[in-house]
Design a protein around this motif. Structure first.
Motif, PDB file in Angstrom:
ATOM      1  N   GLY A 169     -13.737   7.243   8.685  1.00  0.00           N
ATOM      2  CA  GLY A 169     -13.008   7.618   9.897  1.00  0.00           C
ATOM      3  C   GLY A 169     -11.561   7.987   9.688  1.00  0.00           C
ATOM      4  N   VAL A 170     -11.108   8.018   8.435  1.00  0.00           N
ATOM      5  CA  VAL A 170      -9.682   8.254   8.199  1.00  0.00           C
ATOM      6  C   VAL A 170      -9.398   9.398   7.237  1.00  0.00           C
ATOM      7  N   ALA A 171     -10.434  10.035   6.690  1.00  0.00           N
ATOM      8  CA  ALA A 171     -10.201  11.029   5.640  1.00  0.00           C
ATOM      9  C   ALA A 171     -11.315  12.077   5.626  1.00  0.00           C
ATOM     10  N   PRO A 172     -11.062  13.207   4.971  1.00  0.00           N
ATOM     11  CA  PRO A 172     -12.087  14.258   4.896  1.00  0.00           C
ATOM     12  C   PRO A 172     -13.248  13.909   3.976  1.00  0.00           C
ATOM     13  N   ARG A 173     -13.196  12.770   3.364  1.00  0.00           N
ATOM     14  CA  ARG A 173     -14.314  12.290   2.551  1.00  0.00           C
ATOM     15  C   ARG A 173     -14.406  10.783   2.735  1.00  0.00           C
ATOM     16  N   PRO A 174     -15.587  10.212   2.421  1.00  0.00           N
ATOM     17  CA  PRO A 174     -15.633   8.748   2.373  1.00  0.00           C
ATOM     18  C   PRO A 174     -14.534   8.305   1.413  1.00  0.00           C
ATOM     19  N   TRP A 175     -13.597   7.475   1.880  1.00  0.00           N
ATOM     20  CA  TRP A 175     -12.361   7.238   1.134  1.00  0.00           C
ATOM     21  C   TRP A 175     -12.435   5.954   0.327  1.00  0.00           C
ATOM     22  N   ARG A 176     -12.588   6.097  -0.969  1.00  0.00           N
ATOM     23  CA  ARG A 176     -12.610   4.916  -1.832  1.00  0.00           C
ATOM     24  C   ARG A 176     -11.176   4.441  -2.052  1.00  0.00           C
ATOM     25  N   ALA A 177     -10.961   3.152  -1.786  1.00  0.00           N
ATOM     26  CA  ALA A 177      -9.601   2.596  -1.839  1.00  0.00           C
ATOM     27  C   ALA A 177      -9.305   2.040  -3.230  1.00  0.00           C
ATOM     28  N   PHE A 178      -9.185   2.940  -4.192  1.00  0.00           N
ATOM     29  CA  PHE A 178      -8.956   2.522  -5.583  1.00  0.00           C
ATOM     30  C   PHE A 178      -7.652   1.725  -5.738  1.00  0.00           C
ATOM     31  N   ARG A 179      -6.610   2.176  -5.047  1.00  0.00           N
ATOM     32  CA  ARG A 179      -5.318   1.485  -5.178  1.00  0.00           C
ATOM     33  C   ARG A 179      -5.409   0.051  -4.660  1.00  0.00           C
ATOM     34  N   ALA A 180      -6.072  -0.098  -3.540  1.00  0.00           N
ATOM     35  CA  ALA A 180      -6.209  -1.450  -2.963  1.00  0.00           C
ATOM     36  C   ALA A 180      -6.983  -2.358  -3.914  1.00  0.00           C
ATOM     37  N   GLU A 181      -8.026  -1.814  -4.505  1.00  0.00           N
ATOM     38  CA  GLU A 181      -8.830  -2.603  -5.443  1.00  0.00           C
ATOM     39  C   GLU A 181      -7.974  -3.061  -6.626  1.00  0.00           C
ATOM     40  N   ALA A 182      -7.144  -2.144  -7.146  1.00  0.00           N
ATOM     41  CA  ALA A 182      -6.316  -2.465  -8.309  1.00  0.00           C
ATOM     42  C   ALA A 182      -5.342  -3.601  -7.999  1.00  0.00           C
ATOM     43  N   VAL A 183      -4.818  -3.594  -6.766  1.00  0.00           N
ATOM     44  CA  VAL A 183      -3.878  -4.646  -6.369  1.00  0.00           C
ATOM     45  C   VAL A 183      -4.565  -6.013  -6.344  1.00  0.00           C
ATOM     46  N   LEU A 184      -5.835  -6.019  -5.959  1.00  0.00           N
ATOM     47  CA  LEU A 184      -6.525  -7.301  -5.745  1.00  0.00           C
ATOM     48  C   LEU A 184      -7.091  -7.938  -7.008  1.00  0.00           C
ATOM     49  N   LEU A 185      -7.419  -7.120  -8.007  1.00  0.00           N
ATOM     50  CA  LEU A 185      -8.074  -7.661  -9.200  1.00  0.00           C
ATOM     51  C   LEU A 185      -7.237  -8.765  -9.842  1.00  0.00           C
ATOM     52  N   GLY A 186      -7.874  -9.927 -10.052  1.00  0.00           N
ATOM     53  CA  GLY A 186      -7.201 -11.035 -10.713  1.00  0.00           C
ATOM     54  C   GLY A 186      -6.349 -11.899  -9.794  1.00  0.00           C
ATOM     55  N   ARG A 187      -6.193 -11.463  -8.537  1.00  0.00           N
ATOM     56  CA  ARG A 187      -5.363 -12.243  -7.605  1.00  0.00           C
ATOM     57  C   ARG A 187      -6.231 -13.228  -6.812  1.00  0.00           C
ATOM     58  N   PRO A 188      -5.632 -14.316  -6.338  1.00  0.00           N
ATOM     59  CA  PRO A 188      -6.373 -15.173  -5.400  1.00  0.00           C
ATOM     60  C   PRO A 188      -6.682 -14.372  -4.131  1.00  0.00           C
ATOM     61  N   PRO A 189      -7.861 -14.547  -3.567  1.00  0.00           N
ATOM     62  CA  PRO A 189      -8.269 -13.745  -2.404  1.00  0.00           C
ATOM     63  C   PRO A 189      -7.657 -14.254  -1.103  1.00  0.00           C
ATOM     64  N   THR A 190      -6.356 -14.059  -0.955  1.00  0.00           N
ATOM     65  CA  THR A 190      -5.658 -14.548   0.237  1.00  0.00           C
ATOM     66  C   THR A 190      -5.418 -13.421   1.234  1.00  0.00           C
ATOM     67  N   THR A 191      -5.137 -13.803   2.470  1.00  0.00           N
ATOM     68  CA  THR A 191      -4.817 -12.821   3.516  1.00  0.00           C
ATOM     69  C   THR A 191      -3.650 -11.950   3.076  1.00  0.00           C
ATOM     70  N   GLU A 192      -2.638 -12.590   2.479  1.00  0.00           N
ATOM     71  CA  GLU A 192      -1.451 -11.841   2.043  1.00  0.00           C
ATOM     72  C   GLU A 192      -1.827 -10.789   1.000  1.00  0.00           C
ATOM     73  N   ALA A 193      -2.693 -11.172   0.076  1.00  0.00           N
ATOM     74  CA  ALA A 193      -3.101 -10.217  -0.961  1.00  0.00           C
ATOM     75  C   ALA A 193      -3.877  -9.051  -0.347  1.00  0.00           C
ATOM     76  N   PHE A 194      -4.743  -9.357   0.613  1.00  0.00           N
ATOM     77  CA  PHE A 194      -5.532  -8.292   1.252  1.00  0.00           C
ATOM     78  C   PHE A 194      -4.599  -7.322   1.973  1.00  0.00           C
ATOM     79  N   GLU A 195      -3.602  -7.867   2.677  1.00  0.00           N
ATOM     80  CA  GLU A 195      -2.678  -7.008   3.427  1.00  0.00           C
ATOM     81  C   GLU A 195      -1.833  -6.154   2.487  1.00  0.00           C
ATOM     82  N   GLU A 196      -1.416  -6.767   1.404  1.00  0.00           N
ATOM     83  CA  GLU A 196      -0.620  -6.029   0.415  1.00  0.00           C
ATOM     84  C   GLU A 196      -1.453  -4.893  -0.199  1.00  0.00           C
ATOM     85  N   ALA A 197      -2.723  -5.185  -0.438  1.00  0.00           N
ATOM     86  CA  ALA A 197      -3.615  -4.165  -1.008  1.00  0.00           C
ATOM     87  C   ALA A 197      -3.795  -3.004  -0.031  1.00  0.00           C
TER      88      ALA A 197
END
Lengths: 328, 168
Positions: A263-291
């Motif tokens: 619903g936000v892009a001309p293609r199904p939008w894979r969030a590669f940047r968000a994934e990179a931010v999260l890898l190895g981090r504790p799965p917290t709300t703050e981390a999700f928002e930052e991603a």
């Protein structure tokens, strides 16, 4: 509707001989193509009905899943292996369109449906660079609540409407394409083109080619995955924002994660940047928002959808928090 | 080949542009199936193809050559009402009646989908073999059929009644 010849090739090879000819279009369920033909947007001279070709859904030797391009959307969503091992895919398909349309629509046709907006279908009153290259875009300054905030261009801001495709993007799906030269494989995340200055060109599929199947590789996150769709009415509406996500947590840290937006892009939008931010981090709300912020840093909201970045951030955070559960 | 419509064989039209909806109404004169939006947004044209619900407005007649079509006229035996038809009357599942044939065809297929264990977007457990048919489930599963008169509550009641009769 213009006169059109209808053919039902019995094999994929026979379909290939038809698709190379000028004015030929492949026909799946027809839920998008027949509608656009009636509106005068699409004017094929030949329809090659490939909805009777392979609809097989079966496990691959490598532990993944192969889905024939002619499998109906409803058959994929109801398949026991999809429901058990790829919940985000079952849920995404069930979030799309209506039961009638899901019974008709094929998997290949779902991916090949036009990236579009209301102005694209309005042949009588609107300018559209996709329908008529170089004519202008009435959505840019018009009603653009449903339009793209990522990956769009000054020539086109339409979104790809598929829900299924969003889950497939997150699942690293591979599209197997047949031509007379053999099979080539294109990752789903690269199958839909960004509009640039040629919004009339939407996919990597060339004339003389046919999608024969979609392959899902083995996934460490698919079993713990979800799809959430936010829309203007509770059902049977296109997404304002949707999020497909899968998460694997080990020893309190994100071991693997897949995220894609609809619903936000001309293609199904894979969030590669968000994934990179999260890898190895504790799965917290703050981390999700930052991603989410990392993924949205290039977002360009329009006059009618300035709410979208915030909606993406909140939806993504909610979906991942739910997946993290007690690991959070 | 031919199209089997409510048990009778009909030849597919020469002109590939003819939709299944137009074939039914204009050529076979089965006018129970209604033209609503003619663009896949309302569900008024819903019929069953090989038992599954589809939109006849977005189906080319040529696509169903060799297959079996059931319309509202073919749902019940002879002059008897189908249980869903009776239940729609019992619960005022309509006002003007225009969307009703599509609603009833969709409901008939929907009950079969539920009986087969197919989940919906609102089903909590996707792997459950049996899906409890709640009002929420019915509303989600029937969302492809719009009723401008707003008879949706009666429609849900009617479907619940038939589901209960079958479970008894």
């Amino acid at each position: 509707m213009n006169p059109v010849e209808y053919r039902r090739p019995a094999t994929a090879d026979e379909a290939l001989t038809l698709t190379g000819s000028a004015g030929a279009r492949l026909l799946g369920g027809g839920t998008n193509l027949v509608d656009l033909m009636r509106k005068g947007v699409e004017r094929p001279s030949l329809l090659a009905d490939v909805s009777g070709l392979s609809s097989l859904i079966e496990p691959t030797e490598g532990g993944g899943l192969m889905i024939g391009a002619a499998a109906r959307n409803s058959a994929v969503a109801a398949h026991p292996l999809v429901r058990a091992h790829y919940p985000m895919l079952a849920r995404a398909i069930l979030a799309g369109a209506s039961a009638q349309i899901r019974n008709m629509a094929t998997v290949g046709g779902n991916l090949m449906q036009r990236t579009r907006c209301l102005y694209f279908a309005d042949t009588a009153g609107s300018r559209c660079n996709k329908r008529s290259p170089g004519s202008g875009c009435d959505a840019l300054e018009g009603f653009n609540r449903y339009h793209a905030i990522l990956g769009a261009s000054g020539d086109c801001i339409a979104v790809h409407p598929s829900d299924m495709g969003v889950a497939l993007a997150a699942l690293d799906a591979q599209i197997r394409i047949l031509s007379t030269g053999g099979i080539r494989v294109v990752p789903l995340t690269e199958f839909h083109r960004l509009p640039g200055d040629r919004p009339d060109l939407e996919t990597a599929l060339e004339p003389g080619e046919l999608i024969v199947s979609i392959e899902l590789p083995p996934s460490s996150v698919a079993a713990r995955s979800a799809y959430r769709k936010v829309r203007d009415r509770a059902s049977y509406a296109f997404a304002l924002v949707s999020v497909a996500a899968g998460l694997a947590v080990r020893d309190g840290r994100v071991e693997d994660v897949r995220i894609a937006f609809g619903g936000v892009a001309p293609r199904p939008w894979r969030a590669f940047r968000a994934e990179a931010v999260l890898l190895g981090r504790p799965p917290t709300t703050e981390a999700f928002e930052e991603a989410a912020e990392a993924e949205l840093q290039d977002a360009t909201p329009l006059s009618g959808n300035s709410f979208k970045p915030n909606l993406v951030r909140r939806t993504m955070t909610a979906v991942l928090s739910e997946l993290a559960g007690d690991d959070r | 080949m031919a199209i089997r419509i409510n048990g009778a064989e009909v030849e597919a039209p020469e002109d590939a542009r003819v939709s299944l909806l137009d074939l039914l109404r204009e050529r076979v004169h089965l006018t129970g199936t209604k033209v609503g939006c003619n663009q896949g947004a309302c569900g008024a044209c819903t019929v069953l193809v090989d038992g599954e619900r589809v939109l006849s407005c977005l189906t080319l007649a040529a696509q169903v050559d060799g297959r079996s079509v059931t319309t509202i006229e073919g749902l019940a035996e002879a002059e008897a009402l189908h249980p869903l038809q009776a239940a729609f009357i019992d619960h005022d599942g309509f006002q003007c009646g225009y969307c009703t044939p599509g609603q009833i065809c969709a409901a008939a297929a929907m009950l079969a989908e539920v009986a087969a264990g197919a989940p919906s977007y609102v089903t909590a457990d996707l792997t459950a073999e049996r899906v409890p048919l709640t009002r929420e489930e019915i509303r989600e599963r029937m969302s492809g059929n719009l009723c401008r008169c707003g008879a949706h509550n009666g429609i849900v009641d009617a479907i619940l009644q038939v589901a209960a009769e079958r479970a008894a």
